[in-house]
Design a protein around this motif. Sequence first.
Motif, PDB file in Angstrom:
ATOM      1  N   ASP A  39       0.781  -1.243  -0.251  1.00 17.93           N
ATOM      2  CA  ASP A  39      -0.040   0.023  -0.043  1.00 17.93           C
ATOM      3  C   ASP A  39       0.650   1.349  -0.044  1.00 17.93           C
ATOM      4  O   ASP A  39       0.135   2.339   0.079  1.00 17.93           O
ATOM      5  CB  ASP A  39      -0.743   0.028   1.229  1.00 17.93           C
ATOM      6  N   ALA A  40       2.233   1.066  -0.200  1.00 15.60           N
ATOM      7  CA  ALA A  40       3.143   2.300  -0.073  1.00 15.60           C
ATOM      8  C   ALA A  40       3.667   2.697  -1.482  1.00 15.60           C
ATOM      9  O   ALA A  40       4.004   1.634  -2.242  1.00 15.60           O
ATOM     10  CB  ALA A  40       4.076   2.109   1.162  1.00 15.60           C
ATOM     11  N   ARG A  41       4.107   3.701  -1.476  1.00 15.01           N
ATOM     12  CA  ARG A  41       5.020   4.115  -2.627  1.00 15.01           C
ATOM     13  C   ARG A  41       6.047   5.165  -2.331  1.00 15.01           C
ATOM     14  O   ARG A  41       5.801   5.907  -1.267  1.00 15.01           O
ATOM     15  CB  ARG A  41       4.188   4.617  -3.912  1.00 15.01           C
ATOM     16  N   LEU A  42       7.137   5.130  -3.036  1.00 10.70           N
ATOM     17  CA  LEU A  42       8.245   6.223  -2.547  1.00 10.70           C
ATOM     18  C   LEU A  42       8.606   7.218  -3.634  1.00 10.70           C
ATOM     19  O   LEU A  42       8.396   7.087  -4.822  1.00 10.70           O
ATOM     20  CB  LEU A  42       9.535   5.445  -2.459  1.00 10.70           C
ATOM     21  N   ILE A  43       8.753   8.607  -3.392  1.00  9.21           N
ATOM     22  CA  ILE A  43       9.317   9.468  -4.251  1.00  9.21           C
ATOM     23  C   ILE A  43      10.760   9.778  -3.687  1.00  9.21           C
ATOM     24  O   ILE A  43      10.930  10.022  -2.428  1.00  9.21           O
ATOM     25  CB  ILE A  43       8.469  10.984  -3.807  1.00  9.21           C
ATOM     26  N   LEU A  44      11.740   9.621  -4.540  1.00  6.59           N
ATOM     27  CA  LEU A  44      13.131   9.892  -4.151  1.00  6.59           C
ATOM     28  C   LEU A  44      13.516  11.125  -4.963  1.00  6.59           C
ATOM     29  O   LEU A  44      13.308  11.417  -6.153  1.00  6.59           O
ATOM     30  CB  LEU A  44      13.804   8.660  -4.849  1.00  6.59           C
ATOM     31  N   VAL A  45      14.115  12.160  -4.294  1.00  5.49           N
ATOM     32  CA  VAL A  45      14.469  13.262  -4.953  1.00  5.49           C
ATOM     33  C   VAL A  45      15.987  13.275  -4.718  1.00  5.49           C
ATOM     34  O   VAL A  45      16.758  13.245  -3.635  1.00  5.49           O
ATOM     35  CB  VAL A  45      13.931  14.601  -4.153  1.00  5.49           C
ATOM     36  N   ALA A  46      16.812  13.390  -5.972  1.00  5.30           N
ATOM     37  CA  ALA A  46      18.245  13.128  -5.820  1.00  5.30           C
ATOM     38  C   ALA A  46      18.930  14.671  -5.727  1.00  5.30           C
ATOM     39  O   ALA A  46      18.369  15.866  -6.502  1.00  5.30           O
ATOM     40  CB  ALA A  46      18.604  12.937  -7.045  1.00  5.30           C
ATOM     41  N   GLY A  47      19.926  14.708  -4.994  1.00  3.98           N
ATOM     42  CA  GLY A  47      20.774  15.910  -4.986  1.00  3.98           C
ATOM     43  C   GLY A  47      22.025  15.681  -5.890  1.00  3.98           C
ATOM     44  O   GLY A  47      22.116  14.961  -6.796  1.00  3.98           O
ATOM     45  N   GLY A  48      22.681  16.906  -6.028  1.00  2.62           N
ATOM     46  CA  GLY A  48      23.873  17.064  -6.925  1.00  2.62           C
ATOM     47  C   GLY A  48      25.220  16.429  -6.503  1.00  2.62           C
ATOM     48  O   GLY A  48      25.883  15.737  -7.390  1.00  2.62           O
TER      49      GLY A  48
END
Length: 243
Positions: A39-48
């Motif tokens: 029931d879960a999902r992930l957002i991954l935000v990448a840095g530099g």
Amino acid sequence: MRTKVLSVGGSIIAPNEPDTGFLLEFSQMVTEWLDANEDARLILVAGGGGPARIYQNSYKKVAEGFSSIQKKNASFADTDALNYACDWLGIMATRLNAQILKTVFGPLCPQDVVTDPTAVSDFKGRILVAAGWKPGFSTDNDAVLLAERFAADTVVNLSNIEKVYTDDPRKNPDAKPIDNISWAEFRKMVGDEWVPGKNCPFDPIASKKAQELGLTVICAGGKNIPNIKSILDGSDYIGSTIK
């Protein structure tokens, strides 16, 4: 569907070059966690990370040398123009790091890398990967905007430090780790202005927005994979909580 947001610092993905050991261990943990949490999902935000610093520092050297020769070229001498250019170099580095994250997760991440958190209208698959948007803030702010867009109440900020400290522990031996801190107190520490390459636990612009939204931010070490899993599970963890 529960949505969790991880802001994955570039210093974790690519301290100088892509850390294949981290990418392998992290992707295995995330894949197993998603299998166990349907029931879960992930957002991954990448840095530099390293690529951002390398290109920004190189540009600064060129700009400094050029401006000493061409005094009449004000654009190189102007601080705002310099910061704007460095922001864009950093943004491009985040997009390269985001692309390798997306590629690693294969069919779990069917969408293109998100480069404008205000324009994304859908979330397909189990993982959404995002990168830098525009000058004026770091990818921490993009993570906050995506948390708002997809109704996540927490952003997990993964970097090369395990906790927020009262001061820079590398410079002040009396600096103390912080387990819990309010947004008001945290923002006194980091200020209100963003400068490209600024080294702080969470971007000042993102902090202001997170406080307005009532978000919780957890700052934790990005290399401690079992600890990241504990955070995702809602178990005890090592880190600093800002709310």
